[in-house]
Each structure stands twice: as structure tokens, then as C-alpha cells.
Design a protein around this motif. Structure first.
Motif, PDB file in Angstrom:
ATOM      1  N   VAL A   1      50.931  37.340  87.921  1.00  0.00           N
ATOM      2  CA  VAL A   1      51.924  37.615  86.880  1.00  0.00           C
ATOM      3  C   VAL A   1      53.289  37.114  87.340  1.00  0.00           C
ATOM      4  O   VAL A   1      53.668  37.278  88.493  1.00  0.00           O
ATOM      5  N   ARG A   2      54.014  36.508  86.423  1.00  0.00           N
ATOM      6  CA  ARG A   2      55.367  36.050  86.726  1.00  0.00           C
ATOM      7  C   ARG A   2      56.321  36.628  85.679  1.00  0.00           C
ATOM      8  O   ARG A   2      56.079  36.536  84.484  1.00  0.00           O
ATOM      9  N   ILE A   3      57.391  37.224  86.164  1.00  0.00           N
ATOM     10  CA  ILE A   3      58.398  37.833  85.301  1.00  0.00           C
ATOM     11  C   ILE A   3      59.613  36.913  85.221  1.00  0.00           C
ATOM     12  O   ILE A   3      60.051  36.359  86.217  1.00  0.00           O
ATOM     13  N   ARG A   4      60.121  36.765  84.006  1.00  0.00           N
ATOM     14  CA  ARG A   4      61.353  36.010  83.788  1.00  0.00           C
ATOM     15  C   ARG A   4      62.312  36.881  82.984  1.00  0.00           C
ATOM     16  O   ARG A   4      61.890  37.760  82.249  1.00  0.00           O
ATOM     17  N   PHE A   5      63.597  36.586  83.121  1.00  0.00           N
ATOM     18  CA  PHE A   5      64.613  37.248  82.306  1.00  0.00           C
ATOM     19  C   PHE A   5      65.347  36.170  81.524  1.00  0.00           C
ATOM     20  O   PHE A   5      65.640  35.100  82.050  1.00  0.00           O
ATOM     21  N   HIS A   6      65.611  36.463  80.262  1.00  0.00           N
ATOM     22  CA  HIS A   6      66.168  35.495  79.324  1.00  0.00           C
ATOM     23  C   HIS A   6      67.406  36.059  78.643  1.00  0.00           C
ATOM     24  O   HIS A   6      67.631  37.270  78.642  1.00  0.00           O
ATOM     25  N   ARG A   7      68.150  35.163  77.997  1.00  0.00           N
ATOM     26  CA  ARG A   7      69.267  35.539  77.139  1.00  0.00           C
ATOM     27  C   ARG A   7      69.067  34.863  75.780  1.00  0.00           C
ATOM     28  O   ARG A   7      68.651  33.707  75.709  1.00  0.00           O
ATOM     29  N   CYS A   8      69.406  35.588  74.733  1.00  0.00           N
ATOM     30  CA  CYS A   8      69.380  35.029  73.383  1.00  0.00           C
ATOM     31  C   CYS A   8      70.746  34.401  73.111  1.00  0.00           C
ATOM     32  O   CYS A   8      71.780  35.019  73.353  1.00  0.00           O
ATOM     33  N   ASP A   9      70.746  33.172  72.630  1.00  0.00           N
ATOM     34  CA  ASP A   9      72.001  32.467  72.350  1.00  0.00           C
ATOM     35  C   ASP A   9      72.376  32.488  70.869  1.00  0.00           C
ATOM     36  O   ASP A   9      73.337  31.834  70.458  1.00  0.00           O
ATOM     37  N   ASN A  10      71.627  33.234  70.054  1.00  0.00           N
ATOM     38  CA  ASN A  10      71.901  33.321  68.626  1.00  0.00           C
ATOM     39  C   ASN A  10      73.079  34.279  68.393  1.00  0.00           C
ATOM     40  O   ASN A  10      72.955  35.485  68.569  1.00  0.00           O
ATOM     41  N   ASP A  11      74.213  33.749  67.966  1.00  0.00           N
ATOM     42  CA  ASP A  11      75.420  34.559  67.757  1.00  0.00           C
ATOM     43  C   ASP A  11      75.243  35.665  66.728  1.00  0.00           C
ATOM     44  O   ASP A  11      75.996  36.622  66.711  1.00  0.00           O
ATOM     45  N   ARG A  12      74.242  35.553  65.876  1.00  0.00           N
ATOM     46  CA  ARG A  12      74.012  36.544  64.822  1.00  0.00           C
ATOM     47  C   ARG A  12      73.018  37.628  65.237  1.00  0.00           C
ATOM     48  O   ARG A  12      72.719  38.520  64.466  1.00  0.00           O
ATOM     49  N   CYS A  13      72.526  37.568  66.458  1.00  0.00           N
ATOM     50  CA  CYS A  13      71.515  38.504  66.955  1.00  0.00           C
ATOM     51  C   CYS A  13      72.181  39.673  67.695  1.00  0.00           C
ATOM     52  O   CYS A  13      73.090  39.467  68.504  1.00  0.00           O
ATOM     53  N   SER A  14      71.706  40.883  67.432  1.00  0.00           N
ATOM     54  CA  SER A  14      72.262  42.073  68.100  1.00  0.00           C
ATOM     55  C   SER A  14      72.017  42.047  69.602  1.00  0.00           C
ATOM     56  O   SER A  14      72.852  42.509  70.381  1.00  0.00           O
ATOM     57  N   ILE A  15      70.879  41.518  70.024  1.00  0.00           N
ATOM     58  CA  ILE A  15      70.584  41.435  71.461  1.00  0.00           C
ATOM     59  C   ILE A  15      71.611  40.524  72.137  1.00  0.00           C
ATOM     60  O   ILE A  15      72.122  40.835  73.205  1.00  0.00           O
ATOM     61  N   HIS A  16      71.934  39.414  71.495  1.00  0.00           N
ATOM     62  CA  HIS A  16      72.962  38.514  72.037  1.00  0.00           C
ATOM     63  C   HIS A  16      74.321  39.217  72.088  1.00  0.00           C
ATOM     64  O   HIS A  16      75.018  39.158  73.109  1.00  0.00           O
ATOM     65  N   ALA A  17      74.690  39.871  70.990  1.00  0.00           N
ATOM     66  CA  ALA A  17      75.992  40.529  70.903  1.00  0.00           C
ATOM     67  C   ALA A  17      76.157  41.607  71.973  1.00  0.00           C
ATOM     68  O   ALA A  17      77.252  41.806  72.488  1.00  0.00           O
ATOM     69  N   LEU A  18      75.065  42.280  72.324  1.00  0.00           N
ATOM     70  CA  LEU A  18      75.118  43.330  73.337  1.00  0.00           C
ATOM     71  C   LEU A  18      75.027  42.777  74.761  1.00  0.00           C
ATOM     72  O   LEU A  18      75.229  43.514  75.723  1.00  0.00           O
ATOM     73  N   GLY A  19      74.702  41.484  74.904  1.00  0.00           N
ATOM     74  CA  GLY A  19      74.595  40.879  76.233  1.00  0.00           C
ATOM     75  C   GLY A  19      73.374  41.342  77.011  1.00  0.00           C
ATOM     76  O   GLY A  19      73.386  41.321  78.246  1.00  0.00           O
ATOM     77  N   ILE A  20      72.340  41.744  76.309  1.00  0.00           N
ATOM     78  CA  ILE A  20      71.131  42.281  76.942  1.00  0.00           C
ATOM     79  C   ILE A  20      70.212  41.142  77.382  1.00  0.00           C
ATOM     80  O   ILE A  20      70.027  40.161  76.658  1.00  0.00           O
ATOM     81  N   GLN A  21      69.622  41.286  78.557  1.00  0.00           N
ATOM     82  CA  GLN A  21      68.601  40.339  78.999  1.00  0.00           C
ATOM     83  C   GLN A  21      67.242  40.786  78.476  1.00  0.00           C
ATOM     84  O   GLN A  21      66.972  41.978  78.351  1.00  0.00           O
ATOM     85  N   ILE A  22      66.389  39.806  78.190  1.00  0.00           N
ATOM     86  CA  ILE A  22      65.047  40.055  77.676  1.00  0.00           C
ATOM     87  C   ILE A  22      64.045  39.683  78.751  1.00  0.00           C
ATOM     88  O   ILE A  22      64.122  38.598  79.335  1.00  0.00           O
ATOM     89  N   LYS A  23      63.106  40.577  79.012  1.00  0.00           N
ATOM     90  CA  LYS A  23      62.075  40.319  80.017  1.00  0.00           C
ATOM     91  C   LYS A  23      60.893  39.607  79.359  1.00  0.00           C
ATOM     92  O   LYS A  23      60.507  39.936  78.248  1.00  0.00           O
ATOM     93  N   SER A  24      60.333  38.614  80.063  1.00  0.00           N
ATOM     94  CA  SER A  24      59.094  37.993  79.599  1.00  0.00           C
ATOM     95  C   SER A  24      58.069  38.041  80.723  1.00  0.00           C
ATOM     96  O   SER A  24      58.423  38.095  81.904  1.00  0.00           O
ATOM     97  N   VAL A  25      56.810  38.043  80.321  1.00  0.00           N
ATOM     98  CA  VAL A  25      55.705  38.109  81.275  1.00  0.00           C
ATOM     99  C   VAL A  25      54.789  36.915  81.029  1.00  0.00           C
ATOM    100  O   VAL A  25      54.390  36.654  79.893  1.00  0.00           O
ATOM    101  N   GLN A  26      54.466  36.204  82.103  1.00  0.00           N
ATOM    102  CA  GLN A  26      53.507  35.101  82.039  1.00  0.00           C
ATOM    103  C   GLN A  26      52.335  35.463  82.934  1.00  0.00           C
ATOM    104  O   GLN A  26      52.521  35.849  84.083  1.00  0.00           O
ATOM    105  N   GLU A  27      51.121  35.346  82.371  1.00  0.00           N
ATOM    106  CA  GLU A  27      49.922  35.600  83.168  1.00  0.00           C
ATOM    107  C   GLU A  27      49.299  34.279  83.564  1.00  0.00           C
ATOM    108  O   GLU A  27      49.201  33.368  82.761  1.00  0.00           O
ATOM    109  N   ARG A  28      48.884  34.199  84.819  1.00  0.00           N
ATOM    110  CA  ARG A  28      48.240  32.993  85.330  1.00  0.00           C
ATOM    111  C   ARG A  28      46.833  32.932  84.762  1.00  0.00           C
ATOM    112  O   ARG A  28      46.121  33.918  84.744  1.00  0.00           O
ATOM    113  N   LYS A  29      46.464  31.756  84.293  1.00  0.00           N
ATOM    114  CA  LYS A  29      45.124  31.613  83.694  1.00  0.00           C
ATOM    115  C   LYS A  29      44.186  30.905  84.615  1.00  0.00           C
ATOM    116  O   LYS A  29      44.486  30.231  85.479  1.00  0.00           O
TER     117      LYS A  29
END
Length: 75
Positions: A47-75
Motif C-alpha cells: 500500500v502506498r499513501i499520498r497526500f494531495h491538494r485540490c486546486d479548484n478555487d470553488r471547492c470547500s476543501i481547497h478553500a479550507l486548505g485541507i490535504q486529501i489522502k489517497s491510497v494505492q494498492e500494489r497489484k
């Protein structure tokens, strides 16, 4: 919807995380736009974890400056 509820929903969605696909990347759980990678952690038991940012100025997640976690599973 009250602003407090919007903030709670945005935080919960970001913490829950999203799937990461090697070819497509990941999308914001709120606005559904592609999000950019900020940090990538090393592989850990397939499993690999990444953290992202939303660049959409109209998005609440972007406005709050929150990072989003993503999970990638090795196949």
C-alpha cells in the motif's frame, strides 16, 4: 447548509481518502476534479499513501486548505 456542516463534510471526505490509480491519479471527493500530489509515502505492505491538494478555487476543501489522502494498492 450551514457553514459548520460544510466544513465537517469537507474534513470527513478528505480524511476518508480516495483511491489512487497510477494512470489517472486521484480526484477530489467533493468537486470531483483531478488533484495534485503533495507528498508520497514509501510502499508499506503493498500500500502506498499520498497526500494531495485540490486546486479548484470553488471547492470547500481547497478553500479550507485541507490535504486529501489517497491510497494505492500494489497489484
Amino acid at each position: 447548509m450551514r457553514i459548520e456542516n460544510v466544513v465537517k463534510v469537507a474534513i470527513a471526505l478528505a480524511e476518508k481518502g480516495v483511491d489512487y490509480q497510477p494512470k489517472e491519479g486521484a480526484v477530489c471527493p467533493l468537486c470531483k476534479q483531478k488533484i495534485r500530489v503533495v507528498t508520497t509515502k514509501p510502499w508499506d505492505d503493498g500500500v502506498r499513501i499520498r497526500f494531495h491538494r485540490c486546486d479548484n478555487d470553488r471547492c470547500s476543501i481547497h478553500a479550507l486548505g485541507i490535504q486529501i489522502k489517497s491510497v494505492q494498492e500494489r497489484k
